[in-house]
Design an enzyme around this catalytic site. Sequence first.
Site: not given
Ligand SMILES: NC(=O)c1ccc[n+]([C@@H]2O[C@H](COP(=O)([O-])OP(=O)(O)OC[C@H]3O[C@@H](n4cnc5c(N)ncnc54)[C@H](OP(=O)(O)O)[C@@H]3O)[C@@H](O)[C@H]2O)c1
Length: 225
Positions: A136, A149
């Site tokens: 990120s 975070y």
């Molecule tokens: N959205 C943003 O603005 C943003 C910006 C920069 C970076 N990111 C990063 O991008 C990545 C993906 O996030 P996203 O934005 O696509 O959000 P998201 O849809 O909430 O995806 C996060 C994924 O992580 C999985 N997860 C969470 N806890 C887990 C656990 N204990 N074990 C296994 N899987 C787990 C969730 O699946 P389950 O809950 O089903 O396990 C979910 O599929 C993350 O690392 C986040 O920090 C996000």
Amino acid sequence: MNTAVITGGGSGLGKELAVLLSKKGYHVHLLGRTEQNLKNTALEIKSNGGEATFHSLDLLSYETIQKVAKEVSDRFKIELLVNNAGVGYFGSFTESTDQEMEEMFSTNVFGPIRLTKELLPSLRKHKKSAVLNIISTAGLRGKKHESLYVASKFAFRGWGESLQKEFEGTPPRFINAFMGGMNTPFWDKSDHVGNPEKLRSPSEIAEIIINQYETENEIVIESKK
Ligand SMILES: NC(=O)c1ccc[n+]([C@@H]2O[C@H](COP(=O)([O-])OP(=O)(O)OC[C@H]3O[C@@H](n4cnc5c(N)ncnc54)[C@H](OP(=O)(O)O)[C@@H]3O)[C@@H](O)[C@H]2O)c1
């Protein structure tokens, strides 16, 4: 057929990366806790002619990580691991809880490090293997009301950068990707971002990453101004 393992492959960026990787000819293994989401992604991939398998995995459990890693690496030679899963809790540092800190570090740092270590023997068998770390822009600079975070993402970045040096010239190659805000379920339970719809779509970010990860070791995608 090459094999890719993707954590958090049931939603958001992980799902979009899985769809694109399957179109590139990878058999994708989707890992996460919510089976229905993983199943839906797998069905979508299969209906487009791709191959996908899903495995229930909770990154908070080392035992489950070992079990799933064995399940996949016993049967497949893994070419790509995408450490995408992550959680975020936001707000003032004074109001943050120890539990939130524990969960963020366990999911965003310890989980992917443990999973990578378990899959390393398989990854090392493939000359062109790679580990793609979804970090990120919170891994590039500090941000107000994101201290814990950001701390977890800096830690993850530091680990990835170190392994880029440690594995230089030998597989796997480590790629660190830093992106700004995306409109994903990540914001469903948070009001930290006013209007997530204004953020970039995960499919747009996934496309940029897929276009760059084979040649770049660092991918930076800043937020739209
Ligand atoms: N959205 C943003 O603005 C943003 C910006 C920069 C970076 N990111 C990063 O991008 C990545 C993906 O996030 P996203 O934005 O696509 O959000 P998201 O849809 O909430 O995806 C996060 C994924 O992580 C999985 N997860 C969470 N806890 C887990 C656990 N204990 N074990 C296994 N899987 C787990 C969730 O699946 P389950 O809950 O089903 O396990 C979910 O599929 C993350 O690392 C986040 O920090 C996000």
